[in-house]
Design a protein around this motif. Structure first.
Motif, PDB file in Angstrom:
ATOM      1  N   ILE A  11       0.966  -1.137  -0.102  1.00 35.97           N
ATOM      2  CA  ILE A  11      -0.016   0.067   0.135  1.00 35.97           C
ATOM      3  C   ILE A  11       0.784   1.346  -0.053  1.00 35.97           C
ATOM      4  N   ILE A  12       1.934   1.169   0.978  1.00 36.59           N
ATOM      5  CA  ILE A  12       2.813   2.275   0.792  1.00 36.59           C
ATOM      6  C   ILE A  12       3.262   2.551  -0.615  1.00 36.59           C
ATOM      7  N   GLY A  13       3.683   1.555  -1.445  1.00 38.59           N
ATOM      8  CA  GLY A  13       4.279   1.751  -2.566  1.00 38.59           C
ATOM      9  C   GLY A  13       3.321   2.210  -3.628  1.00 38.59           C
ATOM     10  N   ARG A  14       2.212   1.774  -3.653  1.00 41.41           N
ATOM     11  CA  ARG A  14       0.976   2.327  -4.297  1.00 41.41           C
ATOM     12  C   ARG A  14       0.603   3.682  -4.066  1.00 41.41           C
ATOM     13  N   PHE A  15       0.446   4.084  -2.663  1.00 41.26           N
ATOM     14  CA  PHE A  15       0.223   5.500  -2.204  1.00 41.26           C
ATOM     15  C   PHE A  15       1.458   6.363  -2.631  1.00 41.26           C
ATOM     16  N   ARG A  45       3.331   6.045  -5.343  1.00 43.61           N
ATOM     17  CA  ARG A  45       3.184   6.339  -6.967  1.00 43.61           C
ATOM     18  C   ARG A  45       2.086   7.326  -7.194  1.00 43.61           C
ATOM     19  N   ILE A  46       1.053   7.156  -6.181  1.00 43.69           N
ATOM     20  CA  ILE A  46      -0.198   8.120  -6.567  1.00 43.69           C
ATOM     21  C   ILE A  46       0.151   9.640  -6.147  1.00 43.69           C
ATOM     22  N   LEU A  47       0.983   9.704  -5.362  1.00 43.39           N
ATOM     23  CA  LEU A  47       1.565  11.132  -4.741  1.00 43.39           C
ATOM     24  C   LEU A  47       2.374  11.616  -5.823  1.00 43.39           C
ATOM     25  N   ARG A  48       3.224  10.820  -6.232  1.00 40.91           N
ATOM     26  CA  ARG A  48       4.101  11.244  -7.419  1.00 40.91           C
ATOM     27  C   ARG A  48       3.486  11.759  -8.550  1.00 40.91           C
ATOM     28  N   TYR A  49       2.501  10.938  -9.193  1.00 40.14           N
ATOM     29  CA  TYR A  49       1.823  10.909 -10.247  1.00 40.14           C
ATOM     30  C   TYR A  49       0.937  12.434 -10.072  1.00 40.14           C
ATOM     31  N   SER A  50       0.209  12.235  -8.955  1.00 43.09           N
ATOM     32  CA  SER A  50      -0.813  13.805  -8.508  1.00 43.09           C
ATOM     33  C   SER A  50       0.052  15.023  -8.841  1.00 43.09           C
ATOM     34  N   ILE A  51       1.261  14.908  -8.215  1.00 43.38           N
ATOM     35  CA  ILE A  51       1.948  16.366  -8.170  1.00 43.38           C
ATOM     36  C   ILE A  51       2.945  16.378  -9.142  1.00 43.38           C
ATOM     37  N   ASN A  52       2.903  15.589 -10.271  1.00 45.62           N
ATOM     38  CA  ASN A  52       3.910  15.769 -11.344  1.00 45.62           C
ATOM     39  C   ASN A  52       3.157  16.801 -12.272  1.00 45.62           C
ATOM     40  N   ASN A  53       3.775  17.909 -12.303  1.00 40.96           N
ATOM     41  CA  ASN A  53       3.191  19.101 -13.115  1.00 40.96           C
ATOM     42  C   ASN A  53       3.728  19.146 -14.568  1.00 40.96           C
ATOM     43  N   THR A  54       4.570  18.181 -14.994  1.00 38.76           N
ATOM     44  CA  THR A  54       5.081  18.210 -16.183  1.00 38.76           C
ATOM     45  C   THR A  54       4.176  17.839 -17.284  1.00 38.76           C
ATOM     46  N   LYS A  55       3.152  17.390 -17.139  1.00 44.50           N
ATOM     47  CA  LYS A  55       2.051  16.946 -18.009  1.00 44.50           C
ATOM     48  C   LYS A  55       0.818  16.895 -17.476  1.00 44.50           C
ATOM     49  N   GLN A  56      -0.083  17.579 -18.296  1.00 38.50           N
ATOM     50  CA  GLN A  56      -1.482  17.767 -17.472  1.00 38.50           C
ATOM     51  C   GLN A  56      -2.551  16.697 -18.189  1.00 38.50           C
ATOM     52  N   ASP A 111      -3.318   6.202 -17.208  1.00 37.73           N
ATOM     53  CA  ASP A 111      -3.883   6.881 -16.077  1.00 37.73           C
ATOM     54  C   ASP A 111      -4.706   5.882 -15.176  1.00 37.73           C
ATOM     55  N   MET A 112      -5.329   4.919 -15.885  1.00 36.71           N
ATOM     56  CA  MET A 112      -5.868   3.744 -15.413  1.00 36.71           C
ATOM     57  C   MET A 112      -5.090   2.989 -14.428  1.00 36.71           C
ATOM     58  N   GLU A 113      -3.608   2.976 -14.550  1.00 37.75           N
ATOM     59  CA  GLU A 113      -2.745   2.186 -13.629  1.00 37.75           C
ATOM     60  C   GLU A 113      -2.655   2.878 -12.460  1.00 37.75           C
ATOM     61  N   TYR A 114      -2.703   4.092 -12.522  1.00 41.70           N
ATOM     62  CA  TYR A 114      -2.907   4.857 -10.993  1.00 41.70           C
ATOM     63  C   TYR A 114      -4.227   4.868 -10.358  1.00 41.70           C
ATOM     64  N   ILE A 115      -5.226   4.859 -11.321  1.00 42.10           N
ATOM     65  CA  ILE A 115      -6.760   4.564 -10.674  1.00 42.10           C
ATOM     66  C   ILE A 115      -6.584   3.136 -10.111  1.00 42.10           C
ATOM     67  N   GLU A 116      -6.004   2.289 -10.652  1.00 45.69           N
ATOM     68  CA  GLU A 116      -5.885   0.780 -10.148  1.00 45.69           C
ATOM     69  C   GLU A 116      -5.368   1.047  -8.778  1.00 45.69           C
ATOM     70  N   ASP A 117      -4.391   1.646  -8.627  1.00 48.01           N
ATOM     71  CA  ASP A 117      -3.584   2.049  -7.287  1.00 48.01           C
ATOM     72  C   ASP A 117      -4.652   2.727  -6.349  1.00 48.01           C
ATOM     73  N   TYR A 118      -5.344   3.338  -6.736  1.00 46.13           N
ATOM     74  CA  TYR A 118      -6.462   4.403  -5.924  1.00 46.13           C
ATOM     75  C   TYR A 118      -7.478   3.215  -5.470  1.00 46.13           C
ATOM     76  N   LEU A 119      -7.873   2.226  -6.338  1.00 45.40           N
ATOM     77  CA  LEU A 119      -8.985   1.352  -6.140  1.00 45.40           C
ATOM     78  C   LEU A 119      -8.381   0.333  -5.175  1.00 45.40           C
ATOM     79  N   VAL A 120      -7.099  -0.155  -5.246  1.00 49.44           N
ATOM     80  CA  VAL A 120      -6.755  -1.014  -4.322  1.00 49.44           C
ATOM     81  C   VAL A 120      -6.420  -0.526  -2.981  1.00 49.44           C
ATOM     82  N   ILE A 121      -6.211   0.838  -2.815  1.00 54.35           N
ATOM     83  CA  ILE A 121      -6.238   1.402  -1.569  1.00 54.35           C
ATOM     84  C   ILE A 121      -7.431   1.397  -0.994  1.00 54.35           C
TER      85      ILE A 121
END
Length: 562
Positions: free
Chosen positions: A394-398, A400-411, A418-428
């Motif tokens: 869960i720490i790993g998935r969490f 990744r979500i944090l890194r992904y959500s605060i990455n401002n290089t691309k919107q 995107d679904m890969e990180y949605i999957e992390d969110y669903l698992v949490i």
């Protein structure tokens, strides 16, 4: 003064202590079972080996006597003697010759069909009236058996028993009589004493062929041993014996084995005491290690929770400073980055009210709900105690979500990424709610390369959980995606309580309105963002019936996203 233990540390120590006690207890139990099981197996092996040796020796002796009686030359000599064609000197020579190499020496009695004795190798004293009558009765039984070797036991009060093999004699189909071989009891003793353990041999009716220790038959007025019930152990005087029995059906003979087995209660007590002592020593060592590990883990989690509480309640500008060298430090670093990003985005939101549509789009970018962060950290805290491997996942998935959500290089990103990180969110979320939350994802592969706003579906899923759990104890969310002409269609459907027609009408009005709504701004922001970026009839549509779930459908013009 020592610092008072936190609830987390106490629970961690309690849980770990229970596990250690259970493991050590089970280990000691298995150790005891293994020792006593090995002892019983060894006893059984010795008993079987003893019975195997006795069986082999007994059968070898009987087969040797049977071969002597069935030998054609010997049969001719027996018949000639009964018919007066040969004297007994020849038979005595044959007996003497056989006894030279025999395992068990024999004496012979040759009698005709009326029981009259024509030859005997016994002395006059041993060929008493009792033996003569016994031999006559045995001859009648032998004739009735019809040509088979007859087996019986001869016993005279006060003397040892003798195993008797009787062979019927025929010539030209006429029964002439029988020859009886009496196996000497003292030879059995010489054969069996090399096997160390005691033995009793009986025929089927219990008559004793041989007994190595008269203590087993004390109290018997007749030559019989026939226990009503075979027990694992038997007590003879003050001695205890491990008992076993084997039946030889062809000979109708029972073999009883007796292995001296003294009571070993003191040895068992000492063994159990040593095992428990070792278990207590291991337990003390493990408790010390557990206490140290729990203290370190609890301290790290407590520091992180206190820092988060400080940010939430007192100082929003505070920067978390934790140097634990583990995942907690990484979480703190990511939270600092997230908080900094949230502050920057909040400042942008204030400025974007006065700038153009492009800045308004940036103002509407998806953000991770702080409650989600706090709940996830809380879950991680308990998982560290209950399931360290799951906590690590869960720490790993969490992270990744944090890194992904605060990455401002691309919107924008591909739907697949995107679904890969949605999957992390669903698992949490699944970890948090357990069986109360179920989800299904069905995205057509043709959708994977389409570019979409980052974390587009996350607020919709969060909405389903937020409103669904208000009135229902469990929620099932369906996530679907397909291509329809020039449009990518994404759909989030739940089986929650739904909305009445009046509320649904209000929500649709808010989506179409250009004014900022403070109550349902989540759906409105997503809709504005999609319309501004994609245009061409892109946007959200809502479907719901009261008590029948809620469905949000998003249409994105593919050419706008590339």
């Amino acid at each position: 003064m020592p610092t008072e233990k936190s609830i987390f540390q106490k629970e961690l120590e309690k849980l770990a202590s229970r596990q250690i006690i259970a493991v050590i207890g089970i280990g000691c139990l298995f150790f005891c079972v293994a020792i006593f099981g090995n002892m019983l197996m060894e006893q059984k092996t010795r008993q079987n080996r003893h019975l195997d040796n006795v069986t082999r020796t007994f059968l070898d002796a009987c087969d040797s006597v049977s071969s002597f009686l069935w030998d054609e030359e010997n049969e001719e000599a027996f018949c000639d003697c009964i018919q007066g064609l040969e004297k007994g000197n020849g038979l005595q020579y044959r007996i003497t010759k056989y006894n030279v190499d025999a395992l068990v020496e024999i004496d012979l009695i040759l009698a005709n069909s009326q029981g009259q004795i024509f030859f005997s190798s016994f002395s006059k004293e041993d060929l008493n009236l009792h033996r003569q009558e016994f031999n006559q009765i045995a001859g009648v039984n032998t004739k009735a058996q019809g040509g088979q070797l007859y087996q019986t036991v001869y016993y005279f009060s006060g003397k040892t028993s003798e195993y008797v093999l009787i062979h019927p004699l025929y010539r030209d189909g006429v029964y002439l009589g029988c020859v009886a071989a009496y196996l000497k009891e003292e030879d059995w003793h010489q054969l069996f004493q090399k096997y160390q353990y005691d033995i009793i041999l009986t025929v089927g009716n219990g008559d004793i062929i041989y007994c190595s220790n008269n203590s087993f038959t004390l109290g018997n007025t007749v030559n019989k041993y026939q226990p009503k019930k075979m027990e694992h152990y038997c007590q003879v005087n003050d001695s205890r014996y491990l008992t076993g029995r084997r039946y030889l059906p062809q000979q109708d003979v029972y073999l009883y084995s007796f292995i001296y087995q003294p009571k070993n209660g003191s040895y068992i007590f000492i063994g159990v005491f040593i095992i428990l002592g070792l278990g207590l020593a291991w337990m003390a060592l493990f408790f010390h290690l557990i206490q140290k590990m729990a203290e370190k883990t609890s301290q790290s989690v407590r520091m992180l929770v206190e820092e988060i509480r400080l940010i939430r309640k007192k100082d929003t500008e505070h920067v978390i400073q934790i140097e634990t060298g583990d995942e907690i430090e990484e979480i703190a670093r990511q939270i600092n980055m997230m908080v900094e990003s949230v502050k920057e985005l909040n400042q942008k939101n204030l400025d974007l009210l006065e700038i153009n549509n492009r800045m308004e789009i940036q103002n509407l970018q998806a953000q991770i709900n702080p409650h989600f962060i706090y709940n996830t950290l809380d879950n991680i805290r308990f998982l560290i105690v209950q399931n360290a491997q799951k906590a690590d996942e869960i720490i790993g998935r969490f992270t990744r979500i944090l890194r992904y959500s605060i990455n401002n290089t691309k919107q924008t990103t591909s739907l697949q990424e995107d679904m890969e990180y949605i999957e992390d969110y669903l698992v949490i979320q699944k970890t948090r709610f357990g069986e109360r939350f179920q989800y299904e994802v069905d995205i057509n592969p043709s959708c994977n390369r389409v570019l979409v706003p980052k974390l587009l579906l996350q607020p919709l899923i969060e909405n389903s959980l937020k409103y669904g759990f208000r009135k229902k104890t469990s929620i099932h969310v369906f996530i679907r995606g397909w291509v329809e002409g020039d449009y990518l269609v994404l759909q989030v459907e739940d089986d929650g309580p739904g909305q009445p027609k009046s509320t649904l009408k209000t929500l649709m009005g808010i989506l179409r309105s250009g004014e900022i709504n403070t109550i349902h701004n989540g759906l409105q922001n997503i809709n504005r963002r999609v319309i501004l970026e994609y245009g061409h009839d892109s946007g959200l549509s809502l479907e719901s019936l009261e008590d029948s779930g809620f469905t949000v459908t998003i249409r994105l013009w593919i050419k706008a996203g590339g």
